[in-house]
Design a protein around this motif. Structure first.
Motif: not given
Length: 561
Positions: A66-71, A102-104
């Motif tokens: 999830k963090q990878k996709r957000a970035e 995603f927001l962050e």
């Protein structure tokens, strides 16, 4: 592109100051390969991203990635340029629409974008100001302190000692924006029939409105003038701060303005550590936003957290005045009226206001629409901002829009954007904050205290329905207005009495007398309820001061006549 001379830079930018859909379409009509290449690039970026999200779901790797996709999403928007960064900025204020990870990342689009070379920036400064950088500024940071979608900011000190922010526009910006707007306008023809909010009628106009404002936003002379107009509107306001513009060091592509020391509105921990109450900051934001829409008619259309700061003294500072718009007097009055109709649950009057605002055409039969409005908006009053928001209303309206001929006028695209963004800020700072507790008292106070004939007419329209005086509405408006700390009943009553005894108030006098005796009875119960409501504020000293002021004004009018 590196600019080796001021002449080449100016030749590239000067002819493109105003948005014209026709000129842009004409330009790309003979260069279709440019639009095709850009369209394929956009499609491929998002297609790959969606495929990766789908694979994560299939192989149960959503949590791990999830963090990878957000970035990845933030980088995609950044690579696609200013138009898509603007979309990301708007989404970054919507915790109700975007999941937290995603927001962050999207929040970083507000002022954590990759900068361009400072050598190019200083070259632009020198060519625009016709001064060496050292001649213009005593000190200037070697690197930008913030980078945004349209430019980047340096902290500097003038030779006279003032701390300033120096905004320098990104090079080669207009060709990218121009092409994106062209593709958006083309896409609007295909997308319109599938939109849930019946935007099809005006979607092309909405794109044009956005394009016009975006072109205005990249003209820093226009932004400086907007800032000064905004500052004059809030002159003397103890809660709103607007930076000064230093015109000697400003041009179309460089803007020098007062440095603002404050805390970004999405930095909740820092705001609390500074001893500030987030609810007070929200109240200032909502109230100042309403003042822009309903008093001045000149409003900030891009109030994301990167453009708003809480100051140590409790003020809210606005910066970045590139995207602004102006409302007519009639539109301001109708918006105020429609909110009061919502308070009073008068959906027939609300439907008429929708016609006046252009959301429904004049020939629309509003009778079948009234029950639908009541169903959608009936529970809106009194809910917290976490429940009463534009997403909720949009979802409820989606089916309605297919059944009834609602549309969104192009002029309201920026208003909706501004309101949605401010609402998102309220959600970020305090999900339990009740936006109606600020907006309704403000609007009720404005209707009760406004001296303009047009607003008095709106008040009379609210208080009288089908020729009958609406006692409960007056009670509701006074009760709601009393929760506004700036509302003072006695001056309001004094204004009302002055209007009643004037020639202009003849109609209202007759209507009030009729209201007191209508249905063949004296309405003592209603009068008693009103008296109970206002009696606590009738202090002897206040009464004496108001009476004295009224006598003075009456004497002056006698002398004048």
């Amino acid at each position: 592109m590196i600019y080796s001379s001021s002449d080449s830079y100016k030749r590239e930018t000067e002819p493109l100051r105003r948005y014209s859909a026709e000129d842009i379409a004409k330009y790309y009509r003979y260069r279709p390969w440019l639009g095709l290449f850009r369209s394929v690039k956009i499609f491929l970026y998002f297609a790959v991203f969606i495929i990766q999200l789908t694979l994560d779901k299939w192989f149960k790797k959503e949590e791990n990635n999830k963090q990878k996709r957000a970035e990845q999403l933030r980088k995609i928007l950044t690579k696609l340029g200013p138009t898509f960064i603007k979309v990301g900025q708007a989404l970054s204020t919507r915790p109700d629409l975007i999941r937290k990870d995603f927001l962050e990342e999207l929040i970083k689009l507000q002022d954590q974008l990759p900068p361009f070379d400072s050598r190019i920036a200083f070259e632009i400064i020198e060519s625009e100001l016709d001064l060496e950088v050292e001649e213009a500024y005593k000190e200037i940071s070697a690197t930008p302190v913030a980078a945004a979608s349209l430019g980047q900011v340096y902290k500097a000190v003038l030779h006279t000692g003032e701390e300033v922010a120096v905004k320098v526009q990104r090079p080669n910006l207009l060709p990218v924006i121009r092409l994106d707007l062209y593709l958006m306008r083309l896409a609007s023809r295909w997308v319109a029939p599938f939109l849930p909010l019946n935007l099809g009628h005006d979607l092309g106009l909405i794109v044009d409105e956005f394009g016009t404002k975006l072109f205005e936003e990249i003209d820093y002379i226009n932004e400086g003038r907007n800032a000064e107009k905004f500052a004059s509107n809030f002159l003397g306001d103890p809660e709103v701060k607007v930076p000064c513009i230093y015109w000697r060091y400003s041009s179309h592509n460089v803007l020098t303005l007062e440095w603002i020391n404050g805390y970004k509105l999405n930095d909740l921990d820092t705001i609390r550590e500074a001893g500030l109450d987030p609810s007070d900051i929200i109240r200032i934001g909502v109230t100042s936003g309403l003042r822009q829409l309903l008093e001045h008619g000149f409003f900030h259309a891009d109030p994301h957290p990167g453009n708003l700061f809480a100051m140590p003294d409790g003020k809210m500072a606005y910066i970045d005045f590139g995207m602004m718009d102006q409302l007519t007097e009639d539109t301001k009055e109708t918006i105020a009226s429609s909110v009061v109709q919502l308070i009073n649950r008068d959906y027939q009057a609300l439907a008429k206001d929708f016609v006046n605002l252009g959301f429904l055409t004049p020939e629309t039969d509003i009778k079948p629409i009234i029950p639908a409005l009541e169903k959608v908006l009936g529970n809106a009053v009194g809910q917290s901002v976490g429940n009463f928001n534009f997403k909720t209303i949009t979802d409820d309206f989606s089916e309605l829009m297919y059944e009834y001929p609602f549309r969104v006028p192009a002029k309201f695209a920026l208003i909706i954007r501004s309101l949605v963004t401010q609402e998102g800020l309220a959600l970020s700072l305090n999900p339990d904050f009740r936006i109606v507790e600020v907006s309704f008292p403000y609007i009720s106070r404005r209707l009760l205290t406004e001296e303009s004939p047009a607003m008095r007419k709106r008040l009379i329209e609210v208080l009288f329905k089908d020729g009958r005086f609406q006692w409960e509405r007056l009670e509701n408006m006074i009760a709601i207005a009393q929760s506004d700390r700036q509302f003072d009943l006695l001056p309001t009553a004094s204004l009302g009495l002055q209007f009643l005894v004037s020639e202009e108030g003849d109609y209202l006098r007759r209507q009030l007398i009729t209201a007191l005796i209508e249905d063949d009875r004296l309405h003592t119960e209603e009068v008693h309820r009103l008296w109970t409501l206002i009696q606590p504020e009738l202090k002897p000293q206040k009464l004496f001061d108001v009476a004295l002021q009224a006598i003075k004004q009456f004497s002056q009018e006698l002398v004048a006549n």
